[in-house]
Design an enzyme around this catalytic site. Structure first.
Site, PDB file in Angstrom:
ATOM      1  N   ARG A 177       6.971 152.328  74.953  1.00 28.32           N
ATOM      2  CA  ARG A 177       5.892 152.123  75.828  1.00 28.32           C
ATOM      3  C   ARG A 177       5.086 150.866  75.736  1.00 28.32           C
ATOM      4  NH1 ARG A 177       9.061 155.480  77.461  1.00 28.32           N
ATOM      5  NH2 ARG A 177       8.816 157.112  78.922  1.00 28.32           N
ATOM      6  N   SER A 190       4.111 160.314  83.597  1.00 30.33           N
ATOM      7  CA  SER A 190       3.173 160.762  82.426  1.00 30.33           C
ATOM      8  C   SER A 190       1.677 160.140  82.279  1.00 30.33           C
ATOM      9  CB  SER A 190       4.219 160.696  81.241  1.00 30.33           C
ATOM     10  OG  SER A 190       5.339 161.281  81.026  1.00 30.33           O
ATOM     11  N   GLU A 241      -1.023 156.856  78.467  1.00 31.28           N
ATOM     12  CA  GLU A 241       0.223 155.896  78.980  1.00 31.28           C
ATOM     13  C   GLU A 241      -0.113 154.993  80.046  1.00 31.28           C
ATOM     14  OE1 GLU A 241       3.851 155.809  81.416  1.00 31.28           O
ATOM     15  OE2 GLU A 241       4.628 157.044  79.932  1.00 31.28           O
TER      16      GLU A 241
HETATM   17  P1  FAD Z   1       2.480 148.731  88.213  1.00 36.23           P
HETATM   18  O1  FAD Z   1       2.009 150.108  88.076  1.00 36.23           O
HETATM   19  O2  FAD Z   1       2.388 148.098  89.431  1.00 36.23           O
HETATM   20  O3  FAD Z   1       1.886 147.841  87.119  1.00 36.23           O
HETATM   21  C1  FAD Z   1       1.802 148.114  85.897  1.00 36.23           C
HETATM   22  C2  FAD Z   1       1.175 147.387  85.039  1.00 36.23           C
HETATM   23  O4  FAD Z   1       1.828 146.036  84.904  1.00 36.23           O
HETATM   24  C3  FAD Z   1      -0.268 146.822  85.549  1.00 36.23           C
HETATM   25  O5  FAD Z   1      -0.976 146.613  84.461  1.00 36.23           O
HETATM   26  C4  FAD Z   1       0.373 145.505  86.337  1.00 36.23           C
HETATM   27  O6  FAD Z   1      -1.001 144.579  86.516  1.00 36.23           O
HETATM   28  C5  FAD Z   1       1.141 144.890  85.193  1.00 36.23           C
HETATM   29  N1  FAD Z   1       2.111 144.169  86.140  1.00 36.23           N
HETATM   30  C6  FAD Z   1       3.105 144.793  87.059  1.00 36.23           C
HETATM   31  N2  FAD Z   1       3.928 143.472  87.397  1.00 36.23           N
HETATM   32  C7  FAD Z   1       3.444 142.527  86.684  1.00 36.23           C
HETATM   33  C8  FAD Z   1       4.346 141.121  86.692  1.00 36.23           C
HETATM   34  N3  FAD Z   1       5.561 140.781  87.316  1.00 36.23           N
HETATM   35  N4  FAD Z   1       3.634 140.411  85.837  1.00 36.23           N
HETATM   36  C9  FAD Z   1       2.585 140.824  84.871  1.00 36.23           C
HETATM   37  N5  FAD Z   1       1.781 141.885  85.044  1.00 36.23           N
HETATM   38  C10 FAD Z   1       2.494 142.866  85.922  1.00 36.23           C
HETATM   39  N6  FAD Z   1       7.923 155.430  83.052  1.00 36.23           N
HETATM   40  C11 FAD Z   1       8.936 155.483  82.222  1.00 36.23           C
HETATM   41  O7  FAD Z   1       9.001 154.750  81.353  1.00 36.23           O
HETATM   42  N7  FAD Z   1       9.789 156.524  82.211  1.00 36.23           N
HETATM   43  C12 FAD Z   1       9.978 157.526  83.166  1.00 36.23           C
HETATM   44  O8  FAD Z   1      10.822 158.423  83.351  1.00 36.23           O
HETATM   45  C13 FAD Z   1       8.788 157.120  84.321  1.00 36.23           C
HETATM   46  N8  FAD Z   1       8.874 158.345  85.162  1.00 36.23           N
HETATM   47  C14 FAD Z   1       7.926 158.037  86.342  1.00 36.23           C
HETATM   48  C15 FAD Z   1       7.945 159.168  87.440  1.00 36.23           C
HETATM   49  C16 FAD Z   1       6.988 158.864  88.444  1.00 36.23           C
HETATM   50  C17 FAD Z   1       7.093 159.788  89.454  1.00 36.23           C
HETATM   51  C18 FAD Z   1       6.082 158.052  88.479  1.00 36.23           C
HETATM   52  C19 FAD Z   1       4.894 157.755  89.388  1.00 36.23           C
HETATM   53  C20 FAD Z   1       5.888 156.892  87.164  1.00 36.23           C
HETATM   54  C21 FAD Z   1       6.882 157.025  86.256  1.00 36.23           C
HETATM   55  N9  FAD Z   1       7.182 155.863  85.323  1.00 36.23           N
HETATM   56  C22 FAD Z   1       7.866 156.350  84.221  1.00 36.23           C
HETATM   57  C23 FAD Z   1       5.916 155.214  85.077  1.00 36.23           C
HETATM   58  C24 FAD Z   1       6.376 153.831  86.041  1.00 36.23           C
HETATM   59  O9  FAD Z   1       6.963 154.169  86.978  1.00 36.23           O
HETATM   60  C25 FAD Z   1       6.779 152.673  85.091  1.00 36.23           C
HETATM   61  O10 FAD Z   1       5.680 152.449  84.024  1.00 36.23           O
HETATM   62  C26 FAD Z   1       7.124 151.354  85.841  1.00 36.23           C
HETATM   63  O11 FAD Z   1       7.762 150.404  85.275  1.00 36.23           O
HETATM   64  C27 FAD Z   1       5.769 150.786  86.609  1.00 36.23           C
HETATM   65  O12 FAD Z   1       6.162 149.903  87.291  1.00 36.23           O
HETATM   66  P2  FAD Z   1       5.213 149.416  88.626  1.00 36.23           P
HETATM   67  O13 FAD Z   1       6.136 148.093  89.322  1.00 36.23           O
HETATM   68  O14 FAD Z   1       4.880 150.510  89.523  1.00 36.23           O
HETATM   69  O15 FAD Z   1       3.985 148.833  87.607  1.00 36.23           O
HETATM   70  N1  EPU Z   2       7.820 170.242  77.427  1.00 32.46           N
HETATM   71  C1  EPU Z   2       7.168 171.434  77.757  1.00 32.46           C
HETATM   72  N2  EPU Z   2       6.139 171.468  78.818  1.00 32.46           N
HETATM   73  C2  EPU Z   2       6.081 170.679  79.846  1.00 32.46           C
HETATM   74  C3  EPU Z   2       6.645 169.419  79.302  1.00 32.46           C
HETATM   75  C4  EPU Z   2       7.613 169.348  78.494  1.00 32.46           C
HETATM   76  O1  EPU Z   2       7.253 172.526  76.944  1.00 32.46           O
HETATM   77  O2  EPU Z   2       5.204 170.774  80.526  1.00 32.46           O
HETATM   78  C5  EPU Z   2       8.780 170.244  76.288  1.00 32.46           C
HETATM   79  C6  EPU Z   2      10.036 170.955  76.958  1.00 32.46           C
HETATM   80  O3  EPU Z   2      10.628 171.488  75.607  1.00 32.46           O
HETATM   81  C7  EPU Z   2      10.925 169.672  77.296  1.00 32.46           C
HETATM   82  C8  EPU Z   2      10.562 168.613  76.256  1.00 32.46           C
HETATM   83  O4  EPU Z   2       9.230 168.985  76.345  1.00 32.46           O
HETATM   84  O5  EPU Z   2      12.499 170.203  77.105  1.00 32.46           O
HETATM   85  C9  EPU Z   2      10.655 167.125  76.768  1.00 32.46           C
HETATM   86  O6  EPU Z   2      10.304 167.336  78.180  1.00 32.46           O
HETATM   87  P1  EPU Z   2      10.800 166.208  79.333  1.00 32.46           P
HETATM   88  O7  EPU Z   2      12.239 166.157  78.970  1.00 32.46           O
HETATM   89  O8  EPU Z   2      10.215 166.389  80.573  1.00 32.46           O
HETATM   90  O9  EPU Z   2       9.948 165.011  78.522  1.00 32.46           O
HETATM   91  P2  EPU Z   2       8.570 164.486  78.248  1.00 32.46           P
HETATM   92  O10 EPU Z   2       8.762 164.092  76.819  1.00 32.46           O
HETATM   93  O11 EPU Z   2       7.571 165.317  78.601  1.00 32.46           O
HETATM   94  C10 EPU Z   2       9.224 161.784  78.468  1.00 32.46           C
HETATM   95  C11 EPU Z   2       8.767 160.721  79.131  1.00 32.46           C
HETATM   96  C12 EPU Z   2       8.962 160.558  80.640  1.00 32.46           C
HETATM   97  C13 EPU Z   2      10.586 160.745  80.605  1.00 32.46           C
HETATM   98  C14 EPU Z   2      11.172 161.889  80.095  1.00 32.46           C
HETATM   99  C15 EPU Z   2      12.831 161.938  80.093  1.00 32.46           C
HETATM  100  C16 EPU Z   2       6.748 160.226  77.734  1.00 32.46           C
HETATM  101  C17 EPU Z   2       5.300 160.028  77.817  1.00 32.46           C
HETATM  102  N3  EPU Z   2       7.428 160.680  78.737  1.00 32.46           N
HETATM  103  O12 EPU Z   2       8.527 163.026  78.849  1.00 32.46           O
HETATM  104  O13 EPU Z   2       8.704 159.406  81.088  1.00 32.46           O
HETATM  105  O14 EPU Z   2      11.080 160.639  82.038  1.00 32.46           O
HETATM  106  O15 EPU Z   2      10.484 162.085  78.793  1.00 32.46           O
HETATM  107  O16 EPU Z   2      13.094 161.437  78.917  1.00 32.46           O
HETATM  108  O17 EPU Z   2       7.446 159.590  77.080  1.00 32.46           O
HETATM  109  C18 EPU Z   2       6.499 158.581  82.110  1.00 32.46           C
HETATM  110  O18 EPU Z   2       6.638 157.722  81.221  1.00 32.46           O
HETATM  111  O19 EPU Z   2       5.951 158.435  83.155  1.00 32.46           O
HETATM  112  C19 EPU Z   2       7.758 159.561  82.189  1.00 32.46           C
HETATM  113  C20 EPU Z   2       7.767 160.335  82.996  1.00 32.46           C
END
Ligand code: FAD
Ligand code: EPU
Length: 352
Positions: free
Chosen positions: A166, A236, A331
């Site tokens: 990240r 997250s 994060e």
């Molecule tokens: P924004 O929130 O709009 O911006 C994020 C940051 O980047 C800000 O500081 C902004 O100023 C900067 N920025 C944006 N675009 C530019 C640009 N072109 N140039 C310079 N700076 C810029 N993340 C994961 O890694 N894994 C996941 O599984 C995951 N699951 C998610 C699920 C949900 C439901 C949600 C709401 C979020 C999740 N995220 C996850 C986090 C998020 O989706 C990612 O970090 C995503 O890449 C953010 O994109 P955004 O365009 O919305 O960024």
């Molecule tokens: N777990 C729990 N309780 C919870 C959540 C997780 O016990 O409430 C345990 C479970 O054992 C589960 C394991 O943790 O099997 C892993 O959980 P999960 O697969 O949901 O993944 P995570 O580690 O909680 C990370 C990323 C997610 C990404 C998933 C899938 C981070 C901070 N988050 O979550 O990314 O989608 O893995 O790989 O690394 C994000 O960055 O916004 C985000 C959603």
């Protein structure tokens, strides 16, 4: 410049997935690099702060923004076929999940594990998005970044992007007055499924295909993670902590925390598990709460204020530190009235 035109407050509620009801002086959608350059120039000349956003899915506005929010909608995708690979040049305002769907429909595979992640391509690189054993860095070739001080675009080879969990150079050295413009992605024609440990129990069929992998990932995510259109959240809220082997061994003697080996002998542990096993009883601050099915996701139940979300996050942070001696680091990015605010300044706690 006509002050009235530029200083009428606009709501940001629909432009951040936490659905925080704050305003900016002005919101401008940009579709071209030239407009982006022009707007940033006007802001600098007029001493107005500006911030670039994609879909606002990884941020928390802390208060009204006293400047211009630039929404990046610079779009375009070029695909080049090579003997063994596909090369994609994607502009930063494209939506990440749309790219995953498009490539799958074209028979170009390798992005399935990152399905359904909200946000734009540019932010995917900045944040080095990751899920289910795949990170953006694994498919990235280069990132094009525009310096808004001299309007020069530089292509940064992936080797120099300093990608880590990240994190990237775009969150540090290129954090200020730089815009990610486009990224290069390389996908092999030989598809190999990435079956991350947490996916194993969902994969029953022997012959997994990119399409079934995509469907499985979407199904799990829909089950666990709240849809921001219905419940405000930013995914997250905290990162999974990466700790030393010694510290992990101590913790694992006491608790069965899911853990994953990292490079350099470090261990990543599940923050969601720690929060779940602290057993907070219906912890809620105003309208800010913890998602029942994924405890790492903080939610806006209706009209949560940023202060409520921060207060809730601080309670979780302190409790986890006290019980497990583990430091949870946010994060997401925090945005104050004139720009980004360091999480250490909000939490005022130091990792030791
Ligand atoms: P924004 O929130 O709009 O911006 C994020 C940051 O980047 C800000 O500081 C902004 O100023 C900067 N920025 C944006 N675009 C530019 C640009 N072109 N140039 C310079 N700076 C810029 N993340 C994961 O890694 N894994 C996941 O599984 C995951 N699951 C998610 C699920 C949900 C439901 C949600 C709401 C979020 C999740 N995220 C996850 C986090 C998020 O989706 C990612 O970090 C995503 O890449 C953010 O994109 P955004 O365009 O919305 O960024
Ligand atoms: N777990 C729990 N309780 C919870 C959540 C997780 O016990 O409430 C345990 C479970 O054992 C589960 C394991 O943790 O099997 C892993 O959980 P999960 O697969 O949901 O993944 P995570 O580690 O909680 C990370 C990323 C997610 C990404 C998933 C899938 C981070 C901070 N988050 O979550 O990314 O989608 O893995 O790989 O690394 C994000 O960055 O916004 C985000 C959603």
């Amino acid at each position: 410049m006509c002050k009235k035109k530029y200083f009428s407050n606009q709501s940001l509620k629909d432009l951040n997935t936490f659905a925080i009801d704050v305003t900016a002086k002005k919101v401008i959608f940009v579709k071209t690099i030239v407009s982006l350059i022009n707007i940033s120039k006007i802001c600098k000349l007029s001493n107005i702060p500006y911030i670039i956003l994609g879909e606002g899915s990884n941020i928390l506005f802390l208060e009204n923004y006293a400047g211009i929010v630039i929404i990046n909608r610079i779009r375009g995708i070029k695909i080049i076929e090579k003997k063994n690979t596909w090369l994609l040049h994607v502009f930063s305002g494209e939506k990440w999940h749309n790219l995953v769907k498009l490539t799958l429909n074209l028979g170009i595979f390798g992005l399935e594990n990152l399905a359904l992640i909200p946000g734009c391509i540019g932010s995917a690189a900045i944040q080095n998005i990751g899920a289910y054993g795949l990170e953006f860095k694994d498919i990235c070739q280069y990132v094009d970044v525009l310096c808004l001080k001299n309007n020069i675009t530089t292509r940064i080879n992936k080797k120099f992007c300093k990608f880590s969990y990240r994190n990237s150079i775009f969150k540090n050295q290129y954090n200020h007055e730089h815009a990610v413009i486009a990224v290069g992605i390389k996908l092999s024609k030989k598809w190999r499924p990435i079956i991350f440990s947490t996916l194993k129990k969902y994969i029953k069929q022997k012959n997994i295909t990119p399409y079934s992998m995509f469907n499985i990932v979407c199904k799990i995510r829909k089950k666990k993670i709240p849809d921001p259109k219905k419940t405000g959240n930013a995914g997250s809220f905290f990162k999974n902590p990466i700790i030393t082997k010694e510290k992990a061994q101590k913790l694992l003697k006491l608790y069965h925390v899911p853990n994953y080996p990292e490079i350099n002998g470090l261990i990543k542990i599940s923050a969601g598990w720690l929060i779940e096993h602290y057993k907070f009883k219906n912890l809620q601050v105003g309208d800010a709460g913890i998602h029942k099915k994924q405890k790492l996701v903080l939610i806006n139940k209706k009209n949560a204020t940023p202060q409520e979300i921060i207060k809730l996050a601080k309670i979780i942070h302190i409790c986890i530190l006290k019980k497990f001696n583990v430091f949870l680091e946010p994060e997401i990015d925090f945005i104050g009235s004139i720009g980004k605010v360091k999480s250490s300044d909000i939490f005022k706690l130091k990792n030791n």
